[in-house]
Enzyme design. Sequence first.
Site, mmCIF file in Angstrom:
data_model
loop_
_atom_site.group_PDB
_atom_site.id
_atom_site.type_symbol
_atom_site.label_atom_id
_atom_site.label_comp_id
_atom_site.label_asym_id
_atom_site.label_seq_id
_atom_site.Cartn_x
_atom_site.Cartn_y
_atom_site.Cartn_z
ATOM 1 N N LYS A 103 -2.990 11.151 -1.003
ATOM 2 C CA LYS A 103 -3.939 10.135 -0.532
ATOM 3 C C LYS A 103 -5.259 10.794 -0.131
ATOM 4 O O LYS A 103 -6.342 10.309 -0.449
ATOM 5 C CB LYS A 103 -3.356 9.363 0.663
ATOM 6 N N THR A 119 0.694 -1.835 14.785
ATOM 7 C CA THR A 119 1.406 -2.906 15.494
ATOM 8 C C THR A 119 2.654 -2.299 16.119
ATOM 9 O O THR A 119 3.531 -1.811 15.396
ATOM 10 C CB THR A 119 1.770 -4.023 14.492
ATOM 11 N N LEU A 175 -6.751 -7.722 10.619
ATOM 12 C CA LEU A 175 -7.258 -7.939 9.251
ATOM 13 C C LEU A 175 -6.137 -8.366 8.308
ATOM 14 O O LEU A 175 -4.957 -8.099 8.548
ATOM 15 C CB LEU A 175 -7.965 -6.689 8.719
ATOM 16 N N ARG A 176 -6.543 -9.058 7.243
ATOM 17 C CA ARG A 176 -5.596 -9.447 6.190
ATOM 18 C C ARG A 176 -5.877 -8.600 4.961
ATOM 19 O O ARG A 176 -7.042 -8.307 4.665
ATOM 20 C CB ARG A 176 -5.807 -10.914 5.783
ATOM 21 N N LEU A 228 -1.297 -23.567 6.131
ATOM 22 C CA LEU A 228 -0.493 -24.759 5.848
ATOM 23 C C LEU A 228 -0.314 -24.916 4.349
ATOM 24 O O LEU A 228 -0.140 -26.025 3.849
ATOM 25 C CB LEU A 228 -1.175 -26.007 6.440
ATOM 26 N N GLY A 273 4.750 -23.182 -0.216
ATOM 27 C CA GLY A 273 5.019 -22.378 -1.403
ATOM 28 C C GLY A 273 6.290 -21.568 -1.250
ATOM 29 O O GLY A 273 7.215 -21.956 -0.522
ATOM 30 N N CYS A 283 3.739 -7.150 6.848
ATOM 31 C CA CYS A 283 3.655 -7.449 8.283
ATOM 32 C C CYS A 283 4.440 -8.660 8.762
ATOM 33 O O CYS A 283 5.261 -8.512 9.657
ATOM 34 C CB CYS A 283 2.198 -7.522 8.698
ATOM 35 N N LYS A 301 8.300 -8.096 8.845
ATOM 36 C CA LYS A 301 8.750 -7.076 9.805
ATOM 37 C C LYS A 301 8.387 -7.460 11.249
ATOM 38 O O LYS A 301 9.161 -7.220 12.170
ATOM 39 C CB LYS A 301 8.201 -5.692 9.439
ATOM 40 N N LYS A 346 0.402 -11.314 -2.184
ATOM 41 C CA LYS A 346 -0.667 -12.315 -2.091
ATOM 42 C C LYS A 346 -1.758 -11.864 -3.046
ATOM 43 O O LYS A 346 -1.713 -10.730 -3.544
ATOM 44 C CB LYS A 346 -1.182 -12.430 -0.643
HETATM 45 N N1 LIG Z 1 -1.489 -3.753 6.234
HETATM 46 C C1 LIG Z 1 -2.097 -4.651 6.994
HETATM 47 O O1 LIG Z 1 -2.725 -5.583 6.495
HETATM 48 C C2 LIG Z 1 -2.039 -4.566 8.480
HETATM 49 C C3 LIG Z 1 -1.225 -3.656 9.111
HETATM 50 N N2 LIG Z 1 -1.181 -3.603 10.493
HETATM 51 C C4 LIG Z 1 -0.364 -2.586 11.152
HETATM 52 O O2 LIG Z 1 -1.038 -1.334 11.007
HETATM 53 C C5 LIG Z 1 -0.085 -0.271 10.849
HETATM 54 C C6 LIG Z 1 -0.366 0.472 9.551
HETATM 55 O O3 LIG Z 1 -0.174 -0.412 8.480
HETATM 56 P P1 LIG Z 1 -0.608 -0.014 6.983
HETATM 57 O O4 LIG Z 1 -1.983 0.530 6.977
HETATM 58 O O5 LIG Z 1 -0.285 -1.174 6.133
HETATM 59 O O6 LIG Z 1 0.428 1.167 6.701
HETATM 60 P P2 LIG Z 1 0.495 2.177 5.477
HETATM 61 O O7 LIG Z 1 1.921 2.470 5.249
HETATM 62 O O8 LIG Z 1 -0.336 1.664 4.358
HETATM 63 O O9 LIG Z 1 -0.235 3.499 6.026
HETATM 64 C C7 LIG Z 1 0.246 4.328 7.020
HETATM 65 C C8 LIG Z 1 -0.244 5.746 6.719
HETATM 66 O O10 LIG Z 1 0.092 6.616 7.814
HETATM 67 C C9 LIG Z 1 0.378 7.881 7.275
HETATM 68 N N3 LIG Z 1 1.067 8.710 8.282
HETATM 69 C C10 LIG Z 1 2.342 8.594 8.745
HETATM 70 N N4 LIG Z 1 2.567 9.519 9.691
HETATM 71 C C11 LIG Z 1 1.424 10.229 9.858
HETATM 72 C C12 LIG Z 1 1.033 11.296 10.702
HETATM 73 N N5 LIG Z 1 1.871 11.844 11.581
HETATM 74 N N6 LIG Z 1 -0.210 11.768 10.596
HETATM 75 C C13 LIG Z 1 -1.081 11.244 9.696
HETATM 76 N N7 LIG Z 1 -0.777 10.227 8.874
HETATM 77 C C14 LIG Z 1 0.467 9.721 8.952
HETATM 78 C C15 LIG Z 1 1.179 7.584 6.028
HETATM 79 O O11 LIG Z 1 1.225 8.663 5.137
HETATM 80 C C16 LIG Z 1 0.394 6.370 5.487
HETATM 81 O O12 LIG Z 1 -0.624 6.771 4.592
HETATM 82 C C17 LIG Z 1 1.291 -0.948 10.924
HETATM 83 O O13 LIG Z 1 1.751 -0.883 12.242
HETATM 84 C C18 LIG Z 1 1.001 -2.396 10.530
HETATM 85 O O14 LIG Z 1 1.942 -3.290 11.089
HETATM 86 C C19 LIG Z 1 -1.954 -4.415 11.275
HETATM 87 C C20 LIG Z 1 -2.794 -5.326 10.694
HETATM 88 C C21 LIG Z 1 -2.921 -5.478 9.249
HETATM 89 O O1 LIG Z 2 -0.480 -7.794 10.779
HETATM 90 C C1 LIG Z 2 -0.820 -7.846 9.630
HETATM 91 O O2 LIG Z 2 -0.537 -7.021 8.767
HETATM 92 C C2 LIG Z 2 -1.631 -8.982 9.106
HETATM 93 O O3 LIG Z 2 -0.698 -9.978 8.610
HETATM 94 C C3 LIG Z 2 -1.314 -11.114 8.009
HETATM 95 O O4 LIG Z 2 -2.144 -10.713 6.914
HETATM 96 P P1 LIG Z 2 -1.547 -10.417 5.449
HETATM 97 O O5 LIG Z 2 -0.074 -10.221 5.534
HETATM 98 O O6 LIG Z 2 -2.371 -9.332 4.870
HETATM 99 O O7 LIG Z 2 -1.859 -11.714 4.585
HETATM 100 P P2 LIG Z 2 -1.825 -13.296 4.877
HETATM 101 O O8 LIG Z 2 -3.020 -13.889 4.269
HETATM 102 O O9 LIG Z 2 -1.578 -13.605 6.285
HETATM 103 O O10 LIG Z 2 -0.554 -13.754 4.010
HETATM 104 C C4 LIG Z 2 0.754 -13.357 4.352
HETATM 105 C C5 LIG Z 2 1.761 -14.089 3.477
HETATM 106 O O11 LIG Z 2 1.824 -15.480 3.811
HETATM 107 C C6 LIG Z 2 1.691 -16.284 2.651
HETATM 108 N N1 LIG Z 2 0.994 -17.535 3.041
HETATM 109 C C7 LIG Z 2 -0.178 -17.485 3.723
HETATM 110 C C8 LIG Z 2 -0.811 -18.650 4.109
HETATM 111 C C9 LIG Z 2 -0.243 -19.897 3.791
HETATM 112 O O12 LIG Z 2 -0.757 -20.986 4.121
HETATM 113 N N2 LIG Z 2 0.927 -19.912 3.112
HETATM 114 C C10 LIG Z 2 1.574 -18.768 2.724
HETATM 115 O O13 LIG Z 2 2.662 -18.829 2.112
HETATM 116 C C11 LIG Z 2 0.896 -15.424 1.681
HETATM 117 O O14 LIG Z 2 1.136 -15.825 0.343
HETATM 118 C C12 LIG Z 2 1.451 -14.049 1.985
HETATM 119 O O15 LIG Z 2 2.639 -13.833 1.269
HETATM 120 C C13 LIG Z 2 -2.211 -11.786 9.051
HETATM 121 O O16 LIG Z 2 -2.874 -12.901 8.441
HETATM 122 C C14 LIG Z 2 -3.256 -10.809 9.604
HETATM 123 O O17 LIG Z 2 -4.013 -11.439 10.624
HETATM 124 C C15 LIG Z 2 -2.505 -9.592 10.188
HETATM 125 O O18 LIG Z 2 -3.441 -8.637 10.651
#
Ligand SMILES: NC(=O)C1=CN([C@@H]2O[C@H](COP(=O)(O)OP(=O)(O)OC[C@H]3O[C@@H](n4cnc5c(N)ncnc54)[C@H](O)[C@@H]3O)[C@@H](O)[C@H]2O)C=CC1
Ligand SMILES: O=C(O)[C@H]1O[C@H](OP(=O)(O)OP(=O)(O)OC[C@H]2O[C@@H](n3ccc(=O)[nH]c3=O)[C@H](O)[C@@H]2O)[C@H](O)[C@@H](O)[C@@H]1O
EC number: 1.1.1.22
Length: 430
Positions: free
Chosen positions: A35, A121, A153-154, A250, A253, A260, A263, A320
């Site tokens: 990465k 999270t 963020l989404r 709302l 589907g 997220c 889990k 999505k």
């Molecule tokens: N994916 C999303 O849209 C969102 C995720 N979150 C939360 O944010 C957190 C991260 O999510 P993602 O970015 O999706 O995860 P991800 O799995 O895409 O990225 C996590 C990264 O951390 C790295 N990593 C693990 N241990 C490490 C260490 N000791 N030092 C340096 N790097 C290390 C991994 O190699 C990986 O690249 C989770 O807790 C998730 O629930 C919150 C909001 C939105």
């Molecule tokens: O904690 C996280 O990771 C993130 O989880 C979601 O974001 P994300 O999972 O990226 O995408 P969403 O747009 O929320 O969609 C999640 C799932 O719900 C489904 N969905 C969404 C909206 C809807 O009306 N119906 C529905 O089935 C989507 O198809 C998708 O599979 C939240 O929207 C973010 O605010 C949050 O930060």
Amino acid sequence: MKILIIGMGYVGTTTGVVFAHQGHEVTGLDIDESKITSLKKGNLYFHEPGLQEMLFDQLKNGRIQFTSDPRAAVENHDVLFLTVGTPSLENGNADLTFIKKAAEMIGRYKNKEKIVVVKSTVPLGTTDQVEQWIKQSTTDPSSTHVAMNPEFLREGSALYDALHPNRIVIGSQNSKARSTLEQLYRSFTCPLLITSTKAAEMIKYASNAFLATKISFINEVAKLCDQVDVQIKDVAKGMGLDQRIGPDFLQAGLGYGGSCFPKDVKEFTASAKSLGVPLTILEDVEKINKSQPHYFINKMKNTFPTLKGKKVTLLGLSFKPDTDDIRESVAFPIMDLLLKEGAKITVHDPVVNLSTEWLTKGVTQCWDPYVAVKNSDMILIATNWSHYEKLDWAKVHELVTTPHLFDGRNMLNAEKMKLLKFHYQGIGYA
Ligand SMILES: NC(=O)C1=CN([C@@H]2O[C@H](COP(=O)(O)OP(=O)(O)OC[C@H]3O[C@@H](n4cnc5c(N)ncnc54)[C@H](O)[C@@H]3O)[C@@H](O)[C@H]2O)C=CC1
Ligand SMILES: O=C(O)[C@H]1O[C@H](OP(=O)(O)OP(=O)(O)OC[C@H]2O[C@@H](n3ccc(=O)[nH]c3=O)[C@H](O)[C@@H]2O)[C@H](O)[C@@H](O)[C@@H]1O
């Protein structure tokens, strides 16, 4: 401000690029060398609209750099963000291994006062635990100031969401951590809420759980609509016009997927249960969500009593649109069910590459949607990519064997599809 982001995944990379865009000096650290190598070259290794361009600009102007050297990274920064993953354990609880290891790494290389911000999270009490893990693994006597700053963020609109958040939550009992984050976010115009670390942790879980609840709620109502010939889209629109309800989340589907909601609903339910507070509503939310693929396949079987030998074209693999993330994507349980029924599956997705595991199970992938639909007995939409709205559906009609269209995201105009002589079915009467 000089900022270190630990964990260059979806959240860490977006956060780092956005902080750099705002004029901060950012370093991104990850244990995954591939990465880092990719990001150093300016190649975003995942699909996220607009982020590639901004990453490239910030690399060019020198405001962001990437490293896999934890010692130098920790030593040279005072403000450290943790954005490592917190996946699910078998029992539903969050796996804190990555968080613990990252905290211990900070402790190991800590050489002076540090502000450590948990953006991942994490369950109640984890941020305070991070402070303990750092303390237990360091010989450095200077202070560690911790805060919890949840991310909302989404995927698919990560850049927009990170630049235009609805709110910023800073959870900390520590004045230095609080004031540093207030300073960092001072250019944002949205409300900034200061809370305890635990309240910030809970705000994140409760928000995701509530959004997931909205989705499962509308999916249940959609099933009722199927029985009484009422359009779920009309119901959702009518409900959403009430400002107290709002129109978002709302869309009925196949249910929610992604890294997220599944889990976080599980973790919130499991940890509340262990505290003697069963969140029964969330247990149902998860059950309903898991039942959606079965409900939809049964719908298909009402039209085709047997799916054996039928060619099903499945449109969409990501959880999505506008992302290549397939974590907990509903397309996969759908494929499992179809294979069990003996169907022959061809898939299309604009960006996701199907793994060899699925190819060896007999699933075919086509990059051209018109090739994918050729001679199919039915089309099933699993992801609402805008590409599918823009297809020449009259041409599709000519290519298929029988024009059955099962829209698992209710994304197409049912009337228009019926005029084009498709046997169109969605969820909720459509
Ligand atoms: N994916 C999303 O849209 C969102 C995720 N979150 C939360 O944010 C957190 C991260 O999510 P993602 O970015 O999706 O995860 P991800 O799995 O895409 O990225 C996590 C990264 O951390 C790295 N990593 C693990 N241990 C490490 C260490 N000791 N030092 C340096 N790097 C290390 C991994 O190699 C990986 O690249 C989770 O807790 C998730 O629930 C919150 C909001 C939105
Ligand atoms: O904690 C996280 O990771 C993130 O989880 C979601 O974001 P994300 O999972 O990226 O995408 P969403 O747009 O929320 O969609 C999640 C799932 O719900 C489904 N969905 C969404 C909206 C809807 O009306 N119906 C529905 O089935 C989507 O198809 C998708 O599979 C939240 O929207 C973010 O605010 C949050 O930060």
